[in-house]
Design an enzyme around this catalytic site. Structure first.
Site, PDB file in Angstrom:
ATOM      1  N   GLU A 128       0.933  -0.653   0.682  1.00 21.26           N
ATOM      2  CA  GLU A 128       0.036   0.222   0.053  1.00 21.26           C
ATOM      3  C   GLU A 128       0.589   1.149   0.264  1.00 21.26           C
ATOM      4  O   GLU A 128       1.796   1.125   0.612  1.00 21.26           O
ATOM      5  CB  GLU A 128      -1.013   0.296   1.260  1.00 21.26           C
ATOM      6  CG  GLU A 128      -1.838   1.266   0.912  1.00 21.26           C
ATOM      7  CD  GLU A 128      -1.634   2.199   1.382  1.00 21.26           C
ATOM      8  OE1 GLU A 128      -1.544   3.278   0.377  1.00 21.26           O
ATOM      9  OE2 GLU A 128      -1.409   2.709   2.297  1.00 21.26           O
TER      10      GLU A 128
ATOM     11  N   CYS B 239      -1.792   9.264   2.768  1.00 21.28           N
ATOM     12  CA  CYS B 239      -1.155   9.207   1.347  1.00 21.28           C
ATOM     13  C   CYS B 239      -2.936   9.110   0.465  1.00 21.28           C
ATOM     14  O   CYS B 239      -2.065   9.598  -1.036  1.00 21.28           O
ATOM     15  CB  CYS B 239      -1.195   7.420   1.382  1.00 21.28           C
ATOM     16  SG  CYS B 239      -2.071   6.049   2.250  1.00 21.28           S
TER      17      CYS B 239
END
Length: 492
Positions: free
Chosen positions: A243, A277
């Protein structure tokens, strides 16, 4: 003693490490990294603990995990302060992280049953069954921006599935990692089921290089993710879940309420000091008078955002970045964009020397060629203007990343078009990019991940499927295939 291996707290034999509050400089944690031998020791402990942990029923493993949730609740204030002091987040935001950790338990249990539970289909002569089995020993690499919540999103489903774990927190948040590990210890995890190794690059390389590892679950920067992908290439027997970050676009089309759109943009770009993110990195704004008015208002409101310490009163919207170095990297990125021809609308400023308190920055890049397709992990928003919605979608997709994308518009038809054409794992409409549903997968495509989304889908990479055809008795079929003769005659 800051390593937890096989049920014991031990002293690391690697380099010494000191963690300071990124705003005040106060020493918060001191310890030593795990060396390669201790990483191997943690792996042996996890391997030895695996058979017994995996043989427990789901209900038995769930008891331990739910006990951990109760400890999170009873220690919420203490853990909130640890996360806030170590990351620089304001108290209110660290508290939301701990709440997310608590909520993750029930969500992960439900996801286990929906995604990787057991199924049975009756057949005329028996049944077809589906079960899921744990991989074995998994490494979990934690990030610094959510040092409790994001590792928790790997650890909880992995433990529920029956895996054992070696957890390496970010070297920038060792205190949070240790605090969470101590709660798992109190929850009664058997020795070796979850092991904690502290350290930076060398510890991480030793961990990812372990031959006896069955998988690696990583959250962090794209460059590190690519390195891990290369390191594990040629090892298809190991599960790898990456991720990574994003160069995320937020499209502002028609706006009915400018202040509401500005609020959404600030929540998308500057929450957590831009260290999520999914944060908006690129603002794509429609040309025209309304876009001009929106941009002026965005700059005016953003200019009032004053970062503060974790325990300041009244509480600030944003705190410091993870380190002074991280804050300086954002300033350097802004200076480079300005040197390329960018027009600064709001200059980011370090409020004090030797601190990570950084004000937000906004810079317009319309018409500037060669802008790097990189994630600037901090409160810096780049702006491009567009003329048509088709152009906006092309600009949004003009990135090697593919994590999140958003649209502000009253027109459902435009959102439907974006859903068809956007290349991102998260596509929001009139919602901040930093918002995600707990019952949805979380991940992206391109340089944002390797098609192993986390959150609701984390159960998928924590177990492998086992299909079975079953019958409690064996009888000769009434009709045999051609060429088979089971008569009593003796063949001569």
């Amino acid at each position: 003693m800051t390593l937890w291996i096989n049920g014991d707290w031990i002293t690391g034999q690697g380099a010494s490490r000191v963690k300071r509050n990124p705003v005040s400089g106060e020493v918060l944690w001191q310890g030593n990294d795990a060396d390669a031998a201790q990483v191997e020791q943690a792996c042996r402990a996890a391997r030895a603990a695996f058979p017994r942990w995996a043989r427990l029923s789901l209900a038995e493993r769930q008891v331990v995990v739910e006990r951990f949730a109760g400890l999170l609740e009873s220690n919420k204030a203490e853990l909130t302060a640890i996360i806030a002091r170590e990351t620089g987040k304001p108290r209110w935001e660290a508290a939301t992280e701990v709440t997310a950790m608590i909520n993750k338990i029930a969500i992960s249990i439900k996801a286990y049953h929906v995604r990787t539970g057991e199924q049975r289909s009756e057949m005329p002569d028996g049944a077809a069954s589906l079960r899921h089995r744990p991989h074995g020993v998994l490494a979990v690499f934690g990030p610094y921006n959510f040092p409790g919540h994001l590792p928790n999103g790997h650890i909880v489903p992995a433990l529920l599935a029956g895996n054992t774990i070696i957890f390496k927190p970010s070297e920038l948040t060792p205190w949070s990692g240790e605090a969470v590990m101590r709660l798992w210890q109190q929850a009664g995890l058997p020795p070796g089921v979850l092991n904690l190794v502290q350290g930076g690059r060398e510890t991480g390389q030793a961990l990812s290089a372990l031959e006896d590892l069955d998988g690696l679950l990583f959250t962090g920067r794209a460059n590190t993710g690519y390195q891990l992908h290369r390191q594990l290439s040629g090892q298809p027997e190991k599960i790898l879940a990456l991720e990574m970050g994003g160069n995320n676009p937020l499209i502002i089309d028609e706006v009915a309420d400018i202040d509401a759109a500005v609020h959404l943009t600030i929540q998308s770009a500057f929450v957590t000091a831009g260290q999520r993110c999914t944060c908006a990195r690129r603002l794509l704004l429609k040309s025209g008078a309304q876009g001009d008015a929106f941009l002026a208002r965005l700059v005016a409101v953003s200019q009032r955002l004053t970062p503060g310490n974790w325990d300041d009163e009244p509480q600030p919207f944003i705190g410091g970045l993870i380190s002074e170095q991280a804050a300086q990297q954002v300033v350097t990125a802004w200076q480079q964009l300005e040197a390329m021809g960018g027009r600064t609308l709001l200059a980011p400023r370090l409020l004090q020397s030797e601190t990570s308190l950084l004000t937000p920055g906004i810079i317009e890049m319309t018409g500037v060629a060669g802008v790097p397709d990189e994630e600037v992990f901090g409160p810096l928003l780049r702006v491009w203007r567009y003329d048509s919605f088709e152009e906006a979608i092309l600009m949004a997709n003009n990135t090697r990343f593919g994590l999140s994308c958003g649209l502000v518009s009253p027109e459902r038809e435009k959102f439907d078009q974006l859903l068809l054409e956007a290349r991102a794992g998260i596509v929001n409409w009139n919602k901040p990019l930093t918002g995600a549903a707990s019952t949805a997968p979380f991940g992206g495509i391109g340089a944002s991940g390797n098609h192993r989304p986390s959150a609701w889908y984390a159960a998928d990479y924590c177990a492998w499927p086992m299909a079975s055809l079953e019958s409690d008795s064996l009888t000769l079929p009434a009709t045999l295939n051609p060429g088979l003769d089971f008569s009593d005659e003796v063949v001569r």
